[in-house]
Design an enzyme around this catalytic site. Structure first.
Site, PDB file in Angstrom:
ATOM      1  N   HIS A 186       0.837  -1.211   0.000  1.00  0.00           N
ATOM      2  CA  HIS A 186       0.000   0.000   0.000  1.00  0.00           C
ATOM      3  C   HIS A 186       0.879   1.271   0.000  1.00  0.00           C
ATOM      4  O   HIS A 186       0.850   2.052   0.955  1.00  0.00           O
ATOM      5  CB  HIS A 186      -0.893  -0.040   1.241  1.00  0.00           C
ATOM      6  CG  HIS A 186      -2.109   0.850   1.169  1.00  0.00           C
ATOM      7  ND1 HIS A 186      -2.042   2.216   1.099  1.00  0.00           N
ATOM      8  CD2 HIS A 186      -3.431   0.549   1.155  1.00  0.00           C
ATOM      9  CE1 HIS A 186      -3.254   2.723   1.067  1.00  0.00           C
ATOM     10  NE2 HIS A 186      -4.119   1.741   1.087  1.00  0.00           N
ATOM     11  N   GLU A 291      -0.690   1.143  -5.687  1.00  0.00           N
ATOM     12  CA  GLU A 291      -0.484  -0.027  -4.832  1.00  0.00           C
ATOM     13  C   GLU A 291      -0.505  -1.328  -5.647  1.00  0.00           C
ATOM     14  O   GLU A 291      -1.539  -1.672  -6.233  1.00  0.00           O
ATOM     15  CB  GLU A 291      -1.589  -0.039  -3.770  1.00  0.00           C
ATOM     16  CG  GLU A 291      -1.799   1.302  -3.076  1.00  0.00           C
ATOM     17  CD  GLU A 291      -3.182   1.425  -2.454  1.00  0.00           C
ATOM     18  OE1 GLU A 291      -3.888   0.407  -2.295  1.00  0.00           O
ATOM     19  OE2 GLU A 291      -3.570   2.566  -2.109  1.00  0.00           O
TER      20      GLU A 291
END
Ligand code: TA6
Length: 315
Positions: A186, A291
């Site tokens: 992330h 991500e």
């Protein structure tokens, strides 16, 4: 002061040994930092094995970290590179992970530092350092074990070179029954002005638009950001680099290995306002999440099998 005749020269570094990366464990054993001879450096919080800083040799920060990010282990870090496992978001319809918190337990668990390995650097420009971190059934807390009763181990590697950062995860099923997982890196990239950012490499890709009723759409041209964006792309060509440019200059190029999806997220004004650990509130102007993950579907891991996936972020 009278100078002594024939004073010995100051000892050089060990003769013949080229400069090596330096690795330190700091902040009461809660962080691992590494610095290359050329000056690039990273810091990794053992909570979540979260890369919280990645600087170039001039000390410029490449990742975005909220000024209100919790770094004391009390919650997942708002910024850097949190690790998502075994579920992306929440999955109420997927019984085995339906009770887990958003994005799973990996980003909110204390990882072990397993060690470092450095390459011999023949000079200032080709050194590298790899830091390994581990999490397993034996080390997660009882709550997580209760909510996800599978036997697993994770090894997360973070490799710093002068012009890239590689992060990769190996997931092993140590049990006698298969389990399904999702995983994602992330990454919060730091940028100067979100309105000048373009993301290429996702052209013609199908995506789910989570800001528009999770509708399935098709990307045309570059991705630009002029409001809240929360999209799960499934690029047609997994080997095409995803490039984040600003004012026409490429800043980050992300190459994925065995991570077939790309999430693009910017909370914009309202969502930034609504996150207590998102500071400054106008920080959405200076960050973009791109991500790499395997999140659109569930990856099934048979007993005894292992999965490996990662990203190389070049600058
Ligand atoms: O990666 C995008 C996303 O799934 C968004 O929907 C948003 O929830 C973001 O993750 C941050 O999630 P968090 O649980 O860290 O607030």
């Amino acid at each position: 002061m009278v100078d002594r005749p024939n004073k010995p020269q100051a000892l050089a570094t060990t003769p013949g040994l080229p400069p090596q990366a330096q690795v330190n464990i700091t902040h009461d054993n809660s962080r691992v930092s590494a610095v290359l001879p050329s000056g690039e450096c990273i810091e990794v919080l053992l909570h979540g094995a979260t890369v919280t800083s990645w600087k170039d040799r001039a000390g410029n920060e490449r990742l975005w970290l909220s000024e209100a990010a919790k770094l004391d282990g009390s919650k997942a870090v708002r910024g850097g590179i949190p690790l998502v496992f075994p579920v992306f978001g929440t999955a109420p319809d997927h019984e085995p992970t339906s009770k887990l918190p958003q994005h799973g337990f990996a980003r909110n668990s204390r990882w072990d530092f397993l060690g470092k390995s450095t390459t011999e650097s023949s000079g200032q420009t080709d050194a590298s350092v790899k830091l390994d971190f581990g999490l397993s059934t034996a080390t997660i807390d009882d709550e997580a074990k209760k909510l996800w009763p599978f036997s697993f181990s994770l090894i997360y590697s973070v490799t710093l070179t002068p012009d890239a950062l590689r992060t990769g995860i190996v997931i092993t099923n140590d049990g006698d029954q298969p389990f399904e997982f999702q995983t994602l890196l992330h990454t919060y990239f730091r940028i100067g002005d979100i309105t000048k950012v373009k993301i290429s490499g996702l052209e013609e890709s199908a995506y789910i638009d989570k800001v528009d009723g999770a509708k399935e759409k098709q990307q045309t041209g570059d991705v630009t950001i002029a409001g809240e964006v929360d999209r799960v792309y499934h690029p047609a060509s997994p080997e095409t680099p995803v490039v984040v440019s600003e004012s026409g200059e490429a800043k980050f190029s992300i190459v994925r290995d065995n991570l077939g999806d790309v999430v693009v997220w910017n909370p914009w004004v309202e969502k930034a306002q609504g996150m207590g650990d998102f500071e400054p509130k106008d920080g959405y102007r200076n960050m973009i999440c791109v991500e790499a993950g395997a999140v659109k579907a569930w990856t099934k891991l048979e007993a005894g099998d292992a999965y490996e996936g990662g990203q190389i972020i070049s600058v």
